[in-house]
Design a protein around this motif. Structure first.
Motif, PDB file in Angstrom:
ATOM      1  N   SER A  55       0.804  -1.228   0.000  1.00  0.00           N
ATOM      2  CA  SER A  55       0.000   0.000   0.000  1.00  0.00           C
ATOM      3  C   SER A  55       0.838   1.280   0.000  1.00  0.00           C
ATOM      4  O   SER A  55       0.343   2.345  -0.355  1.00  0.00           O
ATOM      5  CB  SER A  55      -0.934   0.011   1.217  1.00  0.00           C
ATOM      6  OG  SER A  55      -0.174  -0.008   2.414  1.00  0.00           O
ATOM      7  N   THR A  56       2.082   1.181   0.425  1.00  0.00           N
ATOM      8  CA  THR A  56       2.896   2.400   0.487  1.00  0.00           C
ATOM      9  C   THR A  56       4.314   2.139   0.032  1.00  0.00           C
ATOM     10  O   THR A  56       4.797   1.014   0.022  1.00  0.00           O
ATOM     11  CB  THR A  56       2.961   2.940   1.932  1.00  0.00           C
ATOM     12  OG1 THR A  56       3.571   1.940   2.767  1.00  0.00           O
ATOM     13  CG2 THR A  56       1.595   3.298   2.458  1.00  0.00           C
ATOM     14  N   GLU A  57       4.976   3.213  -0.364  1.00  0.00           N
ATOM     15  CA  GLU A  57       6.395   3.184  -0.669  1.00  0.00           C
ATOM     16  C   GLU A  57       7.103   4.018   0.396  1.00  0.00           C
ATOM     17  O   GLU A  57       6.483   4.869   1.046  1.00  0.00           O
ATOM     18  CB  GLU A  57       6.655   3.783  -2.058  1.00  0.00           C
ATOM     19  CG  GLU A  57       6.229   2.885  -3.203  1.00  0.00           C
ATOM     20  CD  GLU A  57       7.389   2.076  -3.766  1.00  0.00           C
ATOM     21  OE1 GLU A  57       8.541   2.482  -3.567  1.00  0.00           O
ATOM     22  OE2 GLU A  57       7.135   1.042  -4.390  1.00  0.00           O
ATOM     23  N   LEU A  58       8.368   3.781   0.560  1.00  0.00           N
ATOM     24  CA  LEU A  58       9.159   4.578   1.487  1.00  0.00           C
ATOM     25  C   LEU A  58      10.148   5.432   0.707  1.00  0.00           C
ATOM     26  O   LEU A  58      10.649   5.010  -0.331  1.00  0.00           O
ATOM     27  CB  LEU A  58       9.922   3.663   2.458  1.00  0.00           C
ATOM     28  CG  LEU A  58       9.083   2.802   3.402  1.00  0.00           C
ATOM     29  CD1 LEU A  58       9.991   1.919   4.242  1.00  0.00           C
ATOM     30  CD2 LEU A  58       8.209   3.671   4.298  1.00  0.00           C
ATOM     31  N   PRO A  59      10.441   6.648   1.190  1.00  0.00           N
ATOM     32  CA  PRO A  59      11.378   7.519   0.463  1.00  0.00           C
ATOM     33  C   PRO A  59      12.729   6.866   0.214  1.00  0.00           C
ATOM     34  O   PRO A  59      13.342   7.102  -0.836  1.00  0.00           O
ATOM     35  CB  PRO A  59      11.504   8.729   1.401  1.00  0.00           C
ATOM     36  CG  PRO A  59      10.219   8.760   2.164  1.00  0.00           C
ATOM     37  CD  PRO A  59       9.846   7.316   2.366  1.00  0.00           C
ATOM     38  N   ARG A  60      13.183   6.024   1.139  1.00  0.00           N
ATOM     39  CA  ARG A  60      14.515   5.436   0.968  1.00  0.00           C
ATOM     40  C   ARG A  60      14.567   4.462  -0.211  1.00  0.00           C
ATOM     41  O   ARG A  60      15.647   4.172  -0.736  1.00  0.00           O
ATOM     42  CB  ARG A  60      14.943   4.723   2.251  1.00  0.00           C
ATOM     43  CG  ARG A  60      14.200   3.436   2.574  1.00  0.00           C
ATOM     44  CD  ARG A  60      14.686   2.867   3.905  1.00  0.00           C
ATOM     45  NE  ARG A  60      14.021   1.617   4.241  1.00  0.00           N
ATOM     46  CZ  ARG A  60      14.475   0.419   3.885  1.00  0.00           C
ATOM     47  NH1 ARG A  60      15.600   0.320   3.205  1.00  0.00           N
ATOM     48  NH2 ARG A  60      13.816  -0.677   4.226  1.00  0.00           N
ATOM     49  N   TYR A  61      13.402   3.950  -0.621  1.00  0.00           N
ATOM     50  CA  TYR A  61      13.390   3.050  -1.770  1.00  0.00           C
ATOM     51  C   TYR A  61      13.854   3.757  -3.046  1.00  0.00           C
ATOM     52  O   TYR A  61      14.331   3.110  -3.970  1.00  0.00           O
ATOM     53  CB  TYR A  61      11.985   2.494  -2.018  1.00  0.00           C
ATOM     54  CG  TYR A  61      11.446   1.578  -0.954  1.00  0.00           C
ATOM     55  CD1 TYR A  61      12.260   1.074   0.062  1.00  0.00           C
ATOM     56  CD2 TYR A  61      10.112   1.202  -0.962  1.00  0.00           C
ATOM     57  CE1 TYR A  61      11.751   0.227   1.040  1.00  0.00           C
ATOM     58  CE2 TYR A  61       9.594   0.350   0.012  1.00  0.00           C
ATOM     59  CZ  TYR A  61      10.416  -0.128   1.007  1.00  0.00           C
ATOM     60  OH  TYR A  61       9.898  -0.969   1.966  1.00  0.00           O
ATOM     61  N   TRP A  62      13.682   5.070  -3.083  1.00  0.00           N
ATOM     62  CA  TRP A  62      13.970   5.826  -4.305  1.00  0.00           C
ATOM     63  C   TRP A  62      15.377   6.432  -4.307  1.00  0.00           C
ATOM     64  O   TRP A  62      15.663   7.319  -5.102  1.00  0.00           O
ATOM     65  CB  TRP A  62      12.909   6.913  -4.491  1.00  0.00           C
ATOM     66  CG  TRP A  62      11.550   6.332  -4.739  1.00  0.00           C
ATOM     67  CD1 TRP A  62      10.653   5.901  -3.808  1.00  0.00           C
ATOM     68  CD2 TRP A  62      10.951   6.059  -6.005  1.00  0.00           C
ATOM     69  NE1 TRP A  62       9.536   5.399  -4.404  1.00  0.00           N
ATOM     70  CE2 TRP A  62       9.682   5.481  -5.750  1.00  0.00           C
ATOM     71  CE3 TRP A  62      11.351   6.273  -7.329  1.00  0.00           C
ATOM     72  CZ2 TRP A  62       8.828   5.093  -6.770  1.00  0.00           C
ATOM     73  CZ3 TRP A  62      10.497   5.882  -8.352  1.00  0.00           C
ATOM     74  CH2 TRP A  62       9.256   5.301  -8.071  1.00  0.00           C
ATOM     75  N   THR A  63      16.238   5.960  -3.450  1.00  0.00           N
ATOM     76  CA  THR A  63      17.597   6.493  -3.357  1.00  0.00           C
ATOM     77  C   THR A  63      18.573   5.628  -4.149  1.00  0.00           C
ATOM     78  O   THR A  63      18.349   4.424  -4.332  1.00  0.00           O
ATOM     79  CB  THR A  63      18.077   6.547  -1.893  1.00  0.00           C
ATOM     80  OG1 THR A  63      18.114   5.205  -1.366  1.00  0.00           O
ATOM     81  CG2 THR A  63      17.129   7.399  -1.045  1.00  0.00           C
ATOM     82  N   PRO A  64      19.667   6.212  -4.614  1.00  0.00           N
ATOM     83  CA  PRO A  64      20.694   5.423  -5.329  1.00  0.00           C
ATOM     84  C   PRO A  64      21.243   4.285  -4.485  1.00  0.00           C
ATOM     85  O   PRO A  64      21.554   3.207  -5.010  1.00  0.00           O
ATOM     86  CB  PRO A  64      21.777   6.463  -5.646  1.00  0.00           C
ATOM     87  CG  PRO A  64      21.060   7.772  -5.658  1.00  0.00           C
ATOM     88  CD  PRO A  64      19.997   7.648  -4.600  1.00  0.00           C
ATOM     89  N   GLU A  65      21.373   4.507  -3.172  1.00  0.00           N
ATOM     90  CA  GLU A  65      21.913   3.475  -2.293  1.00  0.00           C
ATOM     91  C   GLU A  65      21.027   2.234  -2.283  1.00  0.00           C
ATOM     92  O   GLU A  65      21.519   1.098  -2.338  1.00  0.00           O
ATOM     93  CB  GLU A  65      22.069   4.017  -0.871  1.00  0.00           C
ATOM     94  CG  GLU A  65      23.084   5.119  -0.708  1.00  0.00           C
ATOM     95  CD  GLU A  65      22.595   6.469  -1.213  1.00  0.00           C
ATOM     96  OE1 GLU A  65      23.444   7.365  -1.413  1.00  0.00           O
ATOM     97  OE2 GLU A  65      21.357   6.630  -1.398  1.00  0.00           O
TER      98      GLU A  65
END
Length: 309
Positions: A70-80
């Motif tokens: 149901s949700t994404e986390l901001p850290r998923y969208w990081t290069p790391e």
């Protein structure tokens, strides 16, 4: 004797888990979850790590269950985070020795998928949702290198165009399930603070080009999802004419098609069992009365009767 003196106990001789035969270890690890293998078994000792690399334990790589649906986390969208996913996928591809048949990940990149295209000829399922750096270049390689694909999910992969869809359709004649869902551009507030703003703005605009590729090159589809696609009645007709075997069609959020458009197009889909219409997930708050005049027009148009990694 006690354990200290003779190495025995009331239940018999004691054994060290690392002394198990390789075949026995593989048999045991085949009953262990992917998460437990990666987080536990691989760090026990070298024999266990070696056993975890057996091709038979790496024919399926499914991380989808580790993401909150149901949700994404901001850290998923990081290069790391992307590098971490790539590293895991690269390892599994190498260990599988060509036996990999199913991949379900998110936030991977061209780097790992290039190896998939080269070393996974038996791949049947590929789900790479929310992968902003996967492009047409590598999907073209997937199309030629993985001809046995029967299920493909490129939802929220905005750098993949209709040209790649055409190539997939040409080279993967067994494809039956295709998902090309977009983020909710009608109410993008749910993505703010999580998905980078520039990526939200890059939402594909030409839904009819996608529909043309699907209708022309994916004739054996049984399941198709196009949530929040910007296709029009023209594109919908092309899909209904080219994908006559469809059993499931998801048009949730497709605001540019009317209930009449859907009725006309779906009349030729004799095997259609489930259809999700555009009014699904469309909040009334995003539509302005001055644009549509009054709610009657709105109703006519949208038929609103109703592991940590």
């Amino acid at each position: 004797m006690d354990d200290k003196e003779g190495g025995t106990s009331e239940s018999g001789p004691s054994h060290h888990w690392g002394d198990l035969t390789h075949e026995c270890l593989v048999n045991i690890l085949s009953r262990v979850s992917l998460e437990d293998r990666w987080r536990g078994a691989m760090v026990v000792c070298k024999p266990w790590l070696h056993a975890c690399k057996e091709p038979c334990l790496n024919s399926v790589f499914d991380l989808e269950t580790r993401f909150d649906s149901s949700t994404e986390l901001p850290r998923y969208w990081t290069p790391e985070f992307e590098r971490k996913i790539d590293a895991m996928l690269l390892s599994v591809v190498a260990w599988s020795d060509g036996s990999l048949t199913e991949i379900r990940v998110r936030h991977c990149s061209n780097r790992s998928l290039s190896l998939v295209s080269e070393r996974c000829p038996n791949l049947q399922v590929l789900s790479i949702k929310s992968s902003p750096h996967v492009t047409d270049e590598v999907v073209a390689k997937i199309a030629s290198g993985c001809p046995n694909l029967r299920e493909l999910d490129i939802s929220y992969c905005y750098e993949i165009s209709h040209e790649s869809m055409a190539l997939i359709g040409r080279h993967c004649p067994k494809l039956q399930v295709f998902r090309r869902n977009l983020m909710n551009w009608l109410d993008p507030s749910q993505h703010h603070g999580i998905v980078p703003g520039e990526y939200l703005d890059a939402c594909p605009q030409d839904g009819d080009a996608d529909a043309t590729a699907i209708g022309k090159f994916m004739p054996h589809l049984l399941h198709l999802e196009l949530r929040f696609s910007k296709l029009t009645a023209k594109g919908l007709v092309l899909i209904s004419e080219g994908c006559s075997d469809l059993e499931y069609l998801d048009l949730s959020g497709c605001a540019n098609v009317t209930s009449r458009d859907i009725a006309n197009a779906s009349s030729s889909l004799k095997n259609l069992k489930t259809i999700k219409r555009p009014n699904f997930y469309i909040p009334r708050s995003v539509f302005h009365v001055e644009r549509y005049g009054h709610w009657r027009l709105y109703d006519e148009r949208f038929q609103t009767d109703a592991f940590r990694i």
